[in-house]
Scaffold this motif. Structure first.
Motif, PDB file in Angstrom:
ATOM      1  N   SER A 175      14.831  83.364 100.467  1.00 27.64           N
ATOM      2  CA  SER A 175      14.842  83.475 101.922  1.00 27.64           C
ATOM      3  C   SER A 175      16.286  83.585 102.393  1.00 27.64           C
ATOM      4  CB  SER A 175      14.158  82.274 102.580  1.00 27.64           C
ATOM      5  OG  SER A 175      14.845  81.072 102.269  1.00 27.64           O
ATOM      6  N   LEU A 176      16.464  84.144 103.604  1.00 22.58           N
ATOM      7  CA  LEU A 176      17.797  84.360 104.143  1.00 22.58           C
ATOM      8  C   LEU A 176      17.978  83.598 105.444  1.00 22.58           C
ATOM      9  CD1 LEU A 176      18.223  88.250 103.796  1.00 22.58           C
ATOM     10  CD2 LEU A 176      18.714  86.476 102.096  1.00 22.58           C
ATOM     11  N   SER A 177      19.234  83.278 105.732  1.00 28.09           N
ATOM     12  CA  SER A 177      19.605  82.765 107.048  1.00 28.09           C
ATOM     13  C   SER A 177      21.017  83.250 107.358  1.00 28.09           C
ATOM     14  CB  SER A 177      19.534  81.230 107.111  1.00 28.09           C
ATOM     15  OG  SER A 177      20.455  80.642 106.208  1.00 28.09           O
ATOM     16  N   VAL A 178      21.275  83.467 108.644  1.00 30.54           N
ATOM     17  CA  VAL A 178      22.594  83.902 109.102  1.00 30.54           C
ATOM     18  C   VAL A 178      23.084  82.880 110.116  1.00 30.54           C
ATOM     19  CG1 VAL A 178      23.900  85.683 110.313  1.00 30.54           C
ATOM     20  CG2 VAL A 178      22.076  86.337 108.724  1.00 30.54           C
ATOM     21  N   ARG A 179      24.301  82.413 109.949  1.00 31.56           N
ATOM     22  CA  ARG A 179      24.858  81.449 110.877  1.00 31.56           C
ATOM     23  C   ARG A 179      26.250  81.907 111.319  1.00 31.56           C
ATOM     24  NH1 ARG A 179      26.138  78.651 106.006  1.00 31.56           N
ATOM     25  NH2 ARG A 179      28.335  77.989 105.954  1.00 31.56           N
ATOM     26  N   GLY A 180      26.686  81.397 112.468  1.00 29.13           N
ATOM     27  CA  GLY A 180      28.006  81.745 112.979  1.00 29.13           C
ATOM     28  C   GLY A 180      28.409  80.797 114.085  1.00 29.13           C
ATOM     29  N   ASN A 181      29.534  81.109 114.735  1.00 30.30           N
ATOM     30  CA  ASN A 181      30.101  80.221 115.756  1.00 30.30           C
ATOM     31  C   ASN A 181      29.926  80.731 117.182  1.00 30.30           C
ATOM     32  OD1 ASN A 181      31.024  78.477 113.754  1.00 30.30           O
ATOM     33  ND2 ASN A 181      33.051  79.433 113.644  1.00 30.30           N
ATOM     34  N   SER A 182      29.152  81.814 117.381  1.00 29.67           N
ATOM     35  CA  SER A 182      28.913  82.347 118.732  1.00 29.67           C
ATOM     36  C   SER A 182      27.418  82.265 119.030  1.00 29.67           C
ATOM     37  CB  SER A 182      29.390  83.794 118.842  1.00 29.67           C
ATOM     38  OG  SER A 182      30.777  83.894 118.611  1.00 29.67           O
ATOM     39  N   CYS A 183      27.073  81.549 120.111  1.00 28.14           N
ATOM     40  CA  CYS A 183      25.661  81.307 120.409  1.00 28.14           C
ATOM     41  C   CYS A 183      25.239  81.900 121.747  1.00 28.14           C
ATOM     42  CB  CYS A 183      25.369  79.808 120.383  1.00 28.14           C
ATOM     43  SG  CYS A 183      26.176  78.883 121.711  1.00 28.14           S
TER      44      CYS A 183
END
Length: 257
Positions: free
Chosen positions: A149-157
């Motif tokens: 499975s994949l997930s994408v995370r970052g610092n802009s919401c």
């Protein structure tokens, strides 16, 4: 006895300013042109300083004349126009903030400063794409007992509608495959290279890939008014990345992971 006619002056009561009043105290008539706008529903917000002085919702701004007029204060005003926010409404600071676990909404946004210190002014509403569709194609992935499975995370919401800058905060979304090997995630405008792709192979095995860095290294400009979509092809066997950017020639990266 002389007869005569009494003549009474006719007094007109006008809602606008009369010729005897100071013209700079009268409102400015702002005309907005929506011709060419592809969006069928547009929200507008006009601010004087930090105060909202006008809001309007247009279900079909191009209907009939494609033109609207508003009475606004004579000042330096900021016009914010947007659509595609869905059920998300701007907070008290004029920001669209994504709920935890959700991807970016398909938002189009336009903001401009208007000098309304005059009797009339006309402007054309122009909206720009404030999201990026990142399509992920994973090749030669290893086989495990459990599907990965994949997930994408970052610092802009999210996005600040007034300043058109990213909202800092945790972004996390888990895309599902579309047509087999393709995964699609919609992200907001970014302020750094913090986007990370996590692949969970199950049984505690996880790997992370700095897709935000790859995107910047490929020459992507997150400051452009209109954001292009991105395709990332990741070959697990060769550990090489191929990045295609909408409207650009394909960029091949030879970086080893």
């Amino acid at each position: 006895m002389r007869s005569g006619t009494l003549i009474f002056p006719l007094v007109l009561v006008l809602s606008a300013c009369s010729v005897l009043e100071r013209r700079d105290a009268c409102p400015c008539i702002l005309g907005l042109c929506f011709e060419g706008a592809a969006q069928k529903s547009i929200e507008i917000m006009i601010l004087d300083g930090g105060e909202v002085v006008l809001r309007d919702s247009l279900c079909d701004p191009t209907a009939e004349t494609g033109y609207r007029e508003y009475e606004v204060p004579r000042s330096l005003l900021r016009l914010v126009s947007y659509c595609g926010s869905g059920s998300l409404r701007p907070d008290t600071e004029g920001r669209i903030v994504l709920p935890e676990g959700e991807e970016m909404v398909p938002l189009h946004l336009g903001t401009v400063i208007l000098d309304t210190r005059r009797e009339t002014i006309t402007d054309t509403v122009c909206l720009h794409k404030e999201y990026v569709n990142i399509q992920l194609l994973l090749k030669n992935m290893p086989e495990h007992d459990h599907p990965f499975s994949l997930s994408v995370r970052g610092n802009s919401c999210g996005i600040d509608l007034v300043e058109t800058v990213p909202v800092s905060g945790d972004f996390l979304f888990s895309p599902r495959p579309d047509s087999g090997r393709y995964y699609l995630v919609r992200v907001p405008r970014q302020g750094d290279d913090s986007l990370v792709l996590t692949v969970d192979f199950g049984s505690g095995k996880m790997e992370e890939y700095p897709i935000g860095k790859w995107i910047l290294d490929a020459g992507y400009d997150w400051h452009r008014p209109e954001l292009d979509d991105i395709m990332i092809e990741f070959n697990y066997f060769s550990m090489q990345v191929e990045i295609s950017i909408d409207g650009w020639d394909t960029v091949i990266s030879d970086w080893k992971i």
